[in-house]
Design a protein around this motif. Structure first.
Motif, PDB file in Angstrom:
ATOM      1  N   ILE A   1     -18.562  -0.226  37.989  1.00 34.10           N
ATOM      2  CA  ILE A   1     -19.573  -0.339  39.048  1.00 34.10           C
ATOM      3  C   ILE A   1     -18.967  -1.008  40.280  1.00 34.10           C
ATOM      4  O   ILE A   1     -19.119  -0.529  41.411  1.00 34.10           O
ATOM      5  CB  ILE A   1     -20.803  -1.117  38.532  1.00 34.10           C
ATOM      6  CG1 ILE A   1     -21.507  -0.314  37.427  1.00 34.10           C
ATOM      7  CG2 ILE A   1     -21.765  -1.427  39.669  1.00 34.10           C
ATOM      8  CD1 ILE A   1     -22.563  -1.090  36.654  1.00 34.10           C
TER       9      ILE A   1
ATOM     10  N   VAL B   1     -27.814   0.771  38.008  1.00 34.45           N
ATOM     11  CA  VAL B   1     -27.046  -0.439  37.697  1.00 34.45           C
ATOM     12  C   VAL B   1     -27.903  -1.395  36.867  1.00 34.45           C
ATOM     13  O   VAL B   1     -27.444  -1.966  35.871  1.00 34.45           O
ATOM     14  CB  VAL B   1     -26.553  -1.135  38.984  1.00 34.45           C
ATOM     15  CG1 VAL B   1     -25.847  -2.447  38.648  1.00 34.45           C
ATOM     16  CG2 VAL B   1     -25.611  -0.224  39.760  1.00 34.45           C
TER      17      VAL B   1
ATOM     18  N   PHE C   1     -20.769   5.778  35.190  1.00 38.42           N
ATOM     19  CA  PHE C   1     -20.164   5.152  36.370  1.00 38.42           C
ATOM     20  C   PHE C   1     -18.641   5.298  36.369  1.00 38.42           C
ATOM     21  O   PHE C   1     -18.002   5.152  37.407  1.00 38.42           O
ATOM     22  CB  PHE C   1     -20.561   3.677  36.459  1.00 38.42           C
ATOM     23  CG  PHE C   1     -21.909   3.462  37.098  1.00 38.42           C
ATOM     24  CD1 PHE C   1     -22.076   3.623  38.463  1.00 38.42           C
ATOM     25  CD2 PHE C   1     -23.014   3.118  36.333  1.00 38.42           C
ATOM     26  CE1 PHE C   1     -23.314   3.437  39.060  1.00 38.42           C
ATOM     27  CE2 PHE C   1     -24.263   2.928  36.919  1.00 38.42           C
ATOM     28  CZ  PHE C   1     -24.412   3.091  38.290  1.00 38.42           C
TER      29      PHE C   1
ATOM     30  N   ILE D   1     -26.253  -5.492  42.916  1.00 37.59           N
ATOM     31  CA  ILE D   1     -25.519  -5.738  41.669  1.00 37.59           C
ATOM     32  C   ILE D   1     -25.810  -7.148  41.168  1.00 37.59           C
ATOM     33  O   ILE D   1     -26.018  -7.369  39.968  1.00 37.59           O
ATOM     34  CB  ILE D   1     -24.009  -5.508  41.880  1.00 37.59           C
ATOM     35  CG1 ILE D   1     -23.757  -4.026  42.161  1.00 37.59           C
ATOM     36  CG2 ILE D   1     -23.198  -5.969  40.674  1.00 37.59           C
ATOM     37  CD1 ILE D   1     -22.341  -3.688  42.532  1.00 37.59           C
TER      38      ILE D   1
END
Length: 400
Positions: A129, A168, A188, A285
């Protein structure tokens, strides 16, 4: 083990009772139980806090053993004797303690087999990610991932698009609002080849012996995803649908470093920052990492009686666990960045304390005869007890 630490472990053994082979009770408590869940949205702002030396000071105070945060690709000096207090069941660990000196972040790195490359289970899902964010931002400095979608055909043959930030969050939270954490975790990886992702991680952490070849035991949620910018209506990145098979052998240091790069981004010099990354693209994130089911730090805060005395808490983390046939044992991993402000209510003239550290802790347990459920319970309790001890030492300035 001291009597007090033994009692804490026993308390956690009781709390961990009922844990099963794939489902440690404490590790999967869930963010719903978190007393700070309402402030997860504020984590990015809280992470901008830094000491002014008057009203807020770093604890511990940096001494001659602290160094500037390492540049990208540079492995810091790690004190491999610094974590002797940890239980024998902690097989690998790395802790990075931060302290501000004249507005510059300085760090001290502590380890136990910190550079040993091994399996760290689902904690490594943060790497693809962050890799994606960095590479995208280098090519498209103005991209805002909050306006981006990942689209394509899923394993059921349904074509759809999903907000990047929601995907995410699903990787971290295990809520399965969109797909399983494992299928999304490997999705991802689909934007780059095994070699490209492995080389990128090596270039960031400086650990050139790591391998990051594998998936997470499931097919990608979308085999050939596209990343689409809803603002410009452009496809920003496409997948060549590479295969990700093989070993994921990384170190506790790699994970500690990556988590610190995310959490401390705003305070790092340019030569130490994730290449190209804009803070606004890390914010989602950070919020996603706030939804990790593992609540070991919450438990530690409660056990230490700190619930009512901390301000601006940040707890971002990623769990990992499993029983391995290769090493014939049960394993658990917890990667986290923790930041707390602790005022001095009884000494109003004294400054508040800022505590900020990044960690990766891996534990392993094997009973004879094997009892996987009991191994899970005992290891879960050990992880909770050791993380409580880490936080206790951090708060009183004795971690270093």
């Amino acid at each position: 083990m001291t009597n007090e630490k033994q009692q804490i472990y026993q308390d956690f053994i009781t709390a961990a009772a009922g844990g099963l082979e794939d489902y440690p009770q404490l590790m999967y408590m869930g963010v719903e139980t978190c007393p700070y869940k309402q402030t997860i949205k504020d984590y990015p702002n809280y992470l901008s806090i830094k000491p002014d030396g008057k009203n807020l000071v770093s604890v511990p105070k940096a001494d001659a053993t602290f160094s500037p945060y390492p540049q990208i690709g540079q492995v810091p000096e790690i004190d491999e004797q610094g974590l002797k207090f940890l239980d024998q069941y902690i097989t690998e660990a790395c802790i990075c303690v931060s302290s501000f000196v004249e507005e510059q972040i300085k760090t001290k790195w502590l380890g136990r087999n910190a550079l040993k490359n091994d399996e760290f289970w689902s904690t490594s899902k943060i790497l693809p990610i962050v890799n994606l964010v960095s590479r995208l931002n280098i090519n498209y400095p103005n991209i805002n991932l909050d306006n981006c979608y990942i689209r394509g055909t899923n394993q059921q043959g349904v074509e759809n698009n999903y907000p990047f930030s929601d995907l995410v969050k699903d990787v971290v939270s295990y809520e399965e609002s969109i797909g399983t954490s494992n299928s999304l975790g490997v999705m991802f990886k689909q934007f780059y080849t095994q070699g490209e992702i492995t080389d990128w991680v090596k270039s960031i952490t400086g650990n050139y012996d790591l391998m990051f070849w594998g998936g997470y035991g499931e097919k990608p949620f979308i085999e050939q995803p596209e990343l689409f910018d809803n603002t410009t209506q452009q496809v920003m990145l496409t997948s060549t649908a590479p295969n990700h098979r093989g070993d994921n052998k990384i170190s506790a240091y790699d994970l500690t470093r990556m988590m610190s790069l995310v959490g401390w981004h705003q305070h790092l010099p340019e030569t130490s920052k994730l290449p190209g990354v804009q803070w606004h693209n890390l914010e989602s994130i950070v919020r996603a990492l706030g939804t990790d089911p593992a609540r070991y730090i919450d438990l530690a805060i409660a056990k230490l009686g700190l619930q009512e005395v901390i301000d601006y808490p940040v707890i971002i983390s990623k769990l990992g666990n499993g029983a391995t046939n290769v090493r014939n044992r049960t394993e658990a991993v917890y990667v986290a960045l923790v930041q707390l402000v602790i005022p001095n209510p009884l000494k109003l003239e004294q400054p508040a304390k800022l505590i900020s550290l990044s960690m990766a802790i891996k534990g392993a347990k094997r009973l004879e005869p094997r009892d996987l459920d009991q191994e899970v319970v005992e290891l879960d309790a050990s992880m909770a007890a050791e993380i409580t001890e880490i936080l206790r030492r951090a708060v009183i300035g004795e971690l270093i």
